[in-house]
Every structure is written in structure tokens, then in C-alpha cells.
Design an enzyme around this catalytic site. Structure first.
Site, PDB file in Angstrom:
ATOM      1  CG  PHE A   1      -1.721   1.293   1.345  1.00  0.00           C
ATOM      2  CD1 PHE A   1      -2.892   1.444   0.614  1.00  0.00           C
ATOM      3  CD2 PHE A   1      -1.307   2.335   2.157  1.00  0.00           C
ATOM      4  CE1 PHE A   1      -3.635   2.618   0.689  1.00  0.00           C
ATOM      5  CE2 PHE A   1      -2.047   3.515   2.238  1.00  0.00           C
ATOM      6  CZ  PHE A   1      -3.212   3.649   1.502  1.00  0.00           C
TER       7      PHE A   1
ATOM      8  CG  ASP B   1     -24.756 -20.313  -8.998  1.00  0.00           C
ATOM      9  OD1 ASP B   1     -23.556 -20.341  -9.361  1.00  0.00           O
ATOM     10  OD2 ASP B   1     -25.109 -19.876  -7.888  1.00  0.00           O
TER      11      ASP B   1
ATOM     12  NE  ARG C   1     -14.583 -21.979 -10.023  1.00  0.00           N
ATOM     13  CZ  ARG C   1     -15.870 -21.698 -10.136  1.00  0.00           C
ATOM     14  NH1 ARG C   1     -16.277 -20.465 -10.201  1.00  0.00           N
ATOM     15  NH2 ARG C   1     -16.758 -22.637 -10.159  1.00  0.00           N
TER      16      ARG C   1
ATOM     17  CE  LYS D   1     -23.767 -17.799  -5.167  1.00  0.00           C
ATOM     18  NZ  LYS D   1     -24.005 -19.245  -5.387  1.00  0.00           N
TER      19      LYS D   1
ATOM     20  CB  SER E   1     -15.766 -14.284  -2.033  1.00  0.00           C
ATOM     21  OG  SER E   1     -14.440 -14.578  -2.430  1.00  0.00           O
TER      22      SER E   1
ATOM     23  N   GLY F   1     -18.159 -18.886  -1.543  1.00  0.00           N
ATOM     24  CA  GLY F   1     -18.752 -18.945  -0.207  1.00  0.00           C
ATOM     25  C   GLY F   1     -18.390 -17.693   0.554  1.00  0.00           C
TER      26      GLY F   1
ATOM     27  CG  ASP G   1     -16.027  -7.368   4.023  1.00  0.00           C
ATOM     28  OD1 ASP G   1     -16.696  -6.346   3.770  1.00  0.00           O
ATOM     29  OD2 ASP G   1     -15.428  -8.026   3.131  1.00  0.00           O
TER      30      ASP G   1
ATOM     31  CD  GLU H   1     -35.073 -36.732   1.473  1.00  0.00           C
ATOM     32  OE1 GLU H   1     -34.047 -36.829   2.163  1.00  0.00           O
ATOM     33  OE2 GLU H   1     -35.079 -36.866   0.230  1.00  0.00           O
TER      34      GLU H   1
HETATM   35  C1  GLA Z   1     -18.644 -20.047  -6.181  1.00  0.00           C
HETATM   36  C2  GLA Z   1     -19.888 -19.922  -5.324  1.00  0.00           C
HETATM   37  C3  GLA Z   1     -20.819 -21.069  -5.611  1.00  0.00           C
HETATM   38  C4  GLA Z   1     -21.187 -21.064  -7.073  1.00  0.00           C
HETATM   39  C5  GLA Z   1     -19.939 -21.123  -7.926  1.00  0.00           C
HETATM   40  C6  GLA Z   1     -20.263 -20.938  -9.388  1.00  0.00           C
HETATM   41  O1  GLA Z   1     -17.878 -21.125  -5.802  1.00  0.00           O
HETATM   42  O2  GLA Z   1     -19.557 -19.850  -3.981  1.00  0.00           O
HETATM   43  O3  GLA Z   1     -21.978 -20.970  -4.808  1.00  0.00           O
HETATM   44  O4  GLA Z   1     -21.921 -19.896  -7.357  1.00  0.00           O
HETATM   45  O5  GLA Z   1     -19.005 -20.134  -7.548  1.00  0.00           O
HETATM   46  O6  GLA Z   1     -19.147 -20.965 -10.182  1.00  0.00           O
END
Ligand code: GLA
Length: 725
Positions: free
Chosen positions: A276, A362, A439, A472, A523, A525, A530, A610
Site C-alpha cells: 500500500f 447460478d 480457478r 448473487k 466469494s 462462499g 465483511d 422429504e
Molecule cells: C462459487 C460460489 C458457488 C457457485 C460457484 C459458481 O464457488 O460460492 O456458490 O456460485 O461459484 O461458479
């Protein structure tokens, strides 16, 4: 309440007092922070002693008892005789590294201050104190901002540096918070972990020297959280003095606590100084992120309640402050990248009759995104998977009575994308060095306006093409090999922070353009969980680990600072994708009700029994969502103790309602019979438990409620209590 007079500044919240004093030679001394003390100049606590090898500033003349190395400081400098943790480090054009701040003036402003371009607690009912300090040699002023949220027992801090001189100055470090304690007997609790196992509390006494946690990954990280607690050695959930400090920031941070030679403790919290360096040209300013402080003399539960309430009511913004959130279903764990509109509609069709309110599509709906090797950056709908575009799918989902939402990862790019082929310099990478992929993706340079404008333009077109109720917002790698093609060499140290500012500005714009859309942060999960993100995204996916038993621990750790309504928690299929463990639908549901509740599975693949369970769960959650989100939250057990049960409780503000959730661990022969002592009830009231037995609050809290004996692993129970008037 703010009281100022004769260089003494006292901030009172309902239960706490914070005080500082401009002492001899203009040094701003920290005199006290703790349980409320009225009508007193607490500087009598500060002793002036000549200590060997603790130097004295020139102004002190022959007074060898005056040393910056010894005195409790409000905002520490460096290089001028205080050898403890610095808050501020300035590099002047001559190459010198030092900072030495002295008192100049103050002002009090109505309302809680806001910070341009940065997240901050808000509230017209708050007050602001600004204490102006000056480093005369550097020509730099430091405005120390204090926000007082009296009813919430929260004091916020931020620092604005202004170059009033005629030469550029480099800011090498600028903490948001410095807190000197005149005691050494405190434990530090940090919240640490990794991808798929975030925020485990780690507690230990501070030993001489520095203990620090932080992130240099570009985001706040899975590994450490920008929230720490300092507490008395014996402090527990219901007793003992404790302090919490949260940084409202989603990038590189450092939280450091030092136990010094004279048995005092200093805590600093702010942007991580590694890599920084911010150049302040004459006339320019730099504002640190905000930090929020809270103190409780009644243990950790009260500390958490205060943070929870403040975050719910004074950080999360309308329209989501206090609003119910939809029960959602997300297709990721069911399909990953292999889906088309028909497959998604099938999932939605089987979800809608179960009381699920929102369908989330997603990753995989855009560009050539059929695996994680390609497509990021190309934010146009993939016509093969979704013929007719987004609206064609969204209208079919809406016809089922559900809302529609989608996933995005705006800050990232795959090299295999039209965007990267057109603009390779838009990705962060160091010329002449090999790329570092995470990734299979690179990070976009969000410090650059043209990059942000391009990405946002594409996303806005997509979001405007259909009725989208939810987004998301994901980010799936740590930054490495960071260098911006748009900044000169001497400003490369600004890149990380400028990227965070870019992120915040885009989120703010999205909020403005789509004010009713719910944005969930993510991110991988919980890698960016924060308080900074919560200003923009009122809920955050807590972890990619949806295993109910692991989740109990992750959610427990998260709960010390963050309220339940911020924790994305879903029921997923078994055996669990992260652990291979199988847990009943009931127990998965109970674990996910410790959060924003939803499902990550194809409900067509579960048994009729279920499905019945899911139907009951969604109805139960909707009925009790107000209590779960707005109630006071109690950790009744510590799941890291490997006891037979994990239990937690939500109690309504008027104490007339409570929900107790209990999950048992792996069963053992001859399990102990336990009476669970509840918390937070009114001892005078009589409560009906699950519509049956009625017992006084005092009995439930002191003598306890008998738990059933587990029969089999990972069972769960919920007890709903109502006061009998
Ligand atoms: C991350 C998210 C997951 C899903 C994947 C998709 O790992 O935490 O919930 O959305 O990306 O690539």
C-alpha cells in the site's frame, strides 16, 4: 452524546464512554474506553515516568517523563519515538519515513458522518466529532472522525488525511483505528479458516510482542476476518468485559494487537500496509475505511447483540433493513454448468409447490461458459442454453409464482473470452512475469473506470432485459501478480485499494439503478464476508460448505459480529459435496434456518417424505422469520467443544417469543441426559413450549429444558416458546 471542553473529548453511548485529551505538546492521548463513566477527566490514569530507551521529543525539553513510546495515543505515528504499532506512516520527498501528529482543532457535526465512496454506518440520529491533528513537518492534516450511535453502543472511526503542504507525500500506512489499553490482561479472539471452513474463533492471551491477522489477497478472505475481539481472560458469553472492532472494508486488511514492554496493549485495524502506498499531491485527501467499535461489560452475547442490531438497523440500507428475504432455490449444486432453460424450469416447477419463493440461476448462463475455463467477462446471455434470452426464462419462472434471480462475477475474466481477447491489459498482471491464475481466471483491473463502465454496461443491459429480483455477486479467486496498466510506477501501491473503491462504486450504481433488487455477496462462499460488503449486499453466502454439521461451526463463528439475516444458508443434497456426509432433511433445514434460508438441490430428486419436510420447513421459516432475523441471538453451546449438542436461540425483543434450535452430533452409547439452560427470557413470564408444557422463564433459564435423548447421528429439534399472558 459528545462533550468537548479544554482539550477533553468525551463520547458517551448508552452504556459506554470513550475519552481522549489533547495533552502536553498537543499529543492527543487516549484516556479511556469502556463501561460508562460520567463527569470525569480520566487522564489522571496516565502516568509520566522516565523509562530507559524511551526517547523524548524536543518540545519536552528536560522532561524525561514525556515519551511517545510510553503514553497511550489516540492515533499513533511512527519514526519519532513511539516504537509500538504505527497508525500512520508518511514518506516525504526527501525519503524520510515518519509521522508525528499534534492537536490543532475540533468540530462537532449533527448526524453520523458518511464517507464518499466507502461503506459506513448511517443515521441522522447519530453525532460526529472531528478532531483535527497536524503533522507540521509533512504539511499533512489528519481529521479523526468519530461517529456516535448512542442507542446502539457503537462508536465508529475513520481518518481523512489532507495534504496542506506544497509537495507530494506518500502515505505508506493509514490505519482506521488505534486503541491503546492501559492493561495487559486481555485475550484476542480472531476468526480464521479457509475455503469451505471459514471463521473459526481462535482465542488466546496476548503475549509480549505483536499478534496480527490480515489479508493480502485483495479481498477480506476466507482465512481471516476483519473483525476481532479483545476481552478479559475470564470473559464468556454472559460475563466479562469485551471489546469488538470491525472494519468496514472488503480488501487487504490488517488487525494487529501488541502487548508492549510496559504491559499495555495497542490494537490497530485498517488497510494492510503491504503493497500500500498512496501518493497525496498538494491539496488532495485520502480517507481510510471506517472501523466500528463496541464494548460490553456483560460478555460476548451482549457484544454480539449490539453489533447485530447496529448492522441490521444502521448498516444495511433500505429497502432491506428489517425486510423479510425470499426463500430461494439455487441450481448450482444440482446442475453446475450443464443446464438449459428446460432443466431450470423443471427445477423451478418442483420447487414452487414447496413454498420456495425465488429461483436463482447460478453460473453458466452467459458467453461460452460451459466450464470454469471460459466465458467470464462476456456478459451476454448464452442463446443455446437460454433461447429467447433472459426474459423468456424469467417469465416462465414468474408464471410459477416465483421471483427470478441470477449469478454474476463482474470482477473476473477468463483468458478464453471475447473480452480478454479484445483487452488483455484490462486484467491485472505484471508485465514480464508469468500469469498467476486462480480457478483458470484473471482479475479485471477495477481501478479503471473504462473497465468498470464496460462491465457494468453489459450487466445493466442483462438486468434490464428481464424482471430480475435478485443477484448473487461472486468473486472466485485471490488476487496475485497485481499491477495496473493504467497507473504510473509510483502509484502502483494504490491498485489494490482502487480496485476495492471500484467494486464499491459499481455496487452503489447497481443499487441506484435497481433499488428493489436484492444483492447477495459471495466469494467461493464466505471469502468476502465483511461489514463493508453488507452496506451494499444485505446478505452474503456464508460458505461453499453446505454440510449441516460444518455449517453449525461456520455460522457460530460468523455470529460473533454478523447477524443471522446476513448469513446465506441453504439446504443441499446428500451425501454432501464437500464432506460426503449424509444428514437428514430435518437437520439440514434446522441448520439452514440459522440464515437466509433456501435450497441448493433439485427437489424433483428427493423422496415424497422429504418433499413434505421441505414444505413444512418453508412454512415454519416464513412464520418465524421475523423472530429469527430481528430477535436477540444467543449461542447456547460452542460447537467446537464437541459436546453432544449444538444449540442456539432467538428471543423476540419483547421476550414474549423464542425459538430454540438443537442439533446432536455423532451419537455414542449411553448418551448424557441434558437440561438445556435457555437465555434471554423474562424470568417472570410463563412460557408454553411447542404448544404444550408451560414453565416459568426462570425455570427454563436456571433449571433448563430437558433435551430428548439422541437416537442416531445428527438429529435436530426446534422448540418454539410463547409467553402465556
Ligand atoms: C462459487 C460460489 C458457488 C457457485 C460457484 C459458481 O464457488 O460460492 O456458490 O456460485 O461459484 O461458479
Amino acid at each position: 452524546m459528545i462533550q468537548c471542553g479544554k482539550g477533553l473529548f468525551t463520547l458517551h453511548t448508552r452504556h459506554t464512554t470513550y475519552q481522549m485529551k489533547a495533552g502536553a505538546h498537543g499529543v492527543l492521548l487516549h484516556t479511556y474506553y469502556g463501561p460508562r463513566v460520567d463527569g470525569c477527566d480520566l487522564s489522571y490514569r496516565i502516568r509520566y515516568v522516565d523509562r530507559g530507551f524511551s526517547p523524548n521529543p524536543e518540545e519536552a525539553g528536560e522532561d524525561r517523563g514525556f515519551s511517545l513510546d510510553v503514553l497511550p495515543q489516540e492515533y499513533s505515528g511512527c519514526g519519532m519515538g513511539d516504537f509500538r504499532l504505527p497508525s500512520l506512516d508518511l514518506e516525504l520527498p526527501n525519503g524520510s519515513r515518519a509521522a508525528d501528529l499534534r492537536y490543532k482543532s475540533f468540530r462537532v457535526e449533527p448526524g453520523k458522518y458518511a464517507l464518499e465512496g466507502l461503506p459506513a454506518f448511517w443515521g441522522e440520529d447519530g453525532e460526529t466529532l472531528v478532531v483535527v491533528l497536524e503533522d507540521a513537518a509533512a504539511g499533512v492534516e489528519a481529521e479523526l472522525y468519530y461517529g456516535v450511535l448512542e442507542d446502539y453502543d457503537i462508536i465508529t472511526r475513520a481518518v481523512k488525511l489532507i495534504n496542506r503542504g506544497s509537495a507530494a507525500v506518500k502515505v505508506r500506512q493509514a490505519a482506521s483505528l488505534c486503541l491503546d489499553f492501559q492493561r495487559e490482561d486481555l485475550d484476542l479472539i480472531t476468526f480464521d479458516g479457509k475455503h469451505v471452513l471459514e471463521r473459526r474463533p481462535n482465542r488466546g492471551p496476548l503475549l509480549p510482542g505483536v499478534r496480527s491477522v490480515g489479508s493480502v489477497r485483495g479481498s477480506s478472505s476466507h482465512q481471516h476476518n476483519p473483525f476481532v475481539i479483545l476481552c478479559e481472560h475470564g470473559a464468556g458469553e454472559d460475563h466479562g468485559l469485551c471489546y469488538g472492532a470491525a472494519l468496514l472494508y472488503s480488501g487487504n486488511f490488517q488487525a494487529a494487537a501488541e502487548r508492549s514492554q510496559f504491559e499495555n496493549i495497542r490494537l490497530t485495524l485498517g488497510i494492510h500496509p503491504w503493497h500500500f502506498c498512496w501518493t497525496l499531491a498538494p491539496g488532495e485527501g485520502f480517507t481510510t475505511p471506517e472501523a466500528a467499535l463496541c464494548c460490553s461489560k456483560d460478555g460476548l452475547a451482549v457484544l454480539s447483540h449490539r453489533f447485530h442490531r447496529a448492522i441490521r438497523e444502521r448498516l444495511i440500507r433500505d429497502p432491506w433493513a428489517g425486510r423479510p428475504r425470499p426463500v430461494l432455490i439455487n441450481n448450482w449444486e444440482a446442475t453446475e454448468f450443464s443446464f438449459d432453460a428446460e432443466r431450470l424450469v423443471k427445477i423451478a416447477e418442483s420447487a414452487a409447490p414447496l413454498g420456495i419463493e425465488l429461483f436463482v440461476m447460478d453460473d453458466g448462463w452467459f458467453g461460452a461458459r460451459n466450464s470454469d475455463n471460459a466465458g467470464l467477462g462476456d456478459w451476454t446471455v448464452n442463446g443455446e442454453k437460454l433461447p429467447g434470452g433472459l426474459e423468456a426464462l424469467a417469465s416462465r419462472i414468474r408464471a410459477l409464482g416465483m421471483q427470478f434471480g441470477l449469478w454474476m462475477e463482474p470482477e473476473m475474466v477468463n483468458e478464453d473470452s471475447a473480452l480478454y481477447r479484445a483487452h488483455p491489459d484490462w486484467a491485472l498482471q505484471i508485465p514480464g512475469r508469468a500469469k498467476v491464475r486462480g480457478r483458470q481466471q484473471l482479475a479485471l483491473d477495477f481501478s479503471r473506470r473504462e473497465v468498470r463502465e464496460h462491465i457494468y454496461g453489459a450487466l445493466k443491459a442483462v438486468l434490464s432485459s428481464a424482471d430480475v429480483s435478485y443477484v448473487k455477486w461472486d468473486v472466485n479467486r485471490s488476487l496475485a501478480a497485481v499491477w495496473s496498466a493504467a497507473l504510473p510506477p509510483e502509484r502502483q501501491g494504490e491498485t489494490y485499494h482502487r480496485c476495492v473503491l471500484g467494486l464499491y462504486s459499481m455496487l452503489e450504481q447497481m443499487r441506484r439503478d435497481f433499488p428493489h433488487m436484492l444483492i447477495e455477496g459471495c466469494s467461493g462462499g464466505g471469502g468476502r464476508f465483511d461489514a463493508g460488503m453488507l452496506y451494499y449486499t444485505p446478505q452474503i453466502w456464508c460458505s461453499d460448505n453446505t454440510d449441516a454439521m460444518d455449517r453449525l461451526r461456520i455460522q457460530y463463528g460468523t455470529s460473533f459480529c454478523y447477524p443471522v439475516c446476513t448469513m446465506g444458508a441453504h439446504v443441499s443434497a446428500v451425501p454432501n459435496a464437500q464432506t460426503g456426509r449424509s444428514v437428514s432433511m430435518e437437520t439440514r433445514g434446522v441448520a439452514a434456518m440459522h440464515g437466509t434460508f433456501g435450497y441448493e438441490m433439485d427437489p424433483a430428486e428427493i423422496s415424497p417424505e422429504e418433499r413434505e419436510t421441505v414444505l413444512r420447513q418453508t412454512a415454519f421459516f416464513k412464520e418465524h422469520q421475523g423472530l429469527i432475523y430481528q430477535g436477540d441471538y444467543y449461542r447456547l453451546t460452542d460447537p467446537f467443544q464437541n459436546g453432544p449438542y449444538t444449540a442456539w436461540e432467538h428471543v423476540s425483543p419483547d421476550k414474549r417469543e423464542a425459538l430454540v434450535s438443537v442439533v446432536s452430533g455423532p451419537v455414542q452409547g449411553g448418551p448424557p441426559l441434558r437440561n438445556l439452560r435457555l437465555k434471554g427470557l423474562d424470568p417472570e413470564l410463563c412460557y408454553c413450549v411447542n404448544g404444550e408444557s408451560s414453565l416459568p422463564g426462570s425455570a427454563l433459564m436456571e433449571a433448563g429444558w430437558p433435551l430428548p435423548m439422541p437416537w442416531g447421528d445428527y438429529q435436530s429439534w426446534q422448540f418454539y416458546l410463547t409467553a402465556i399472558s
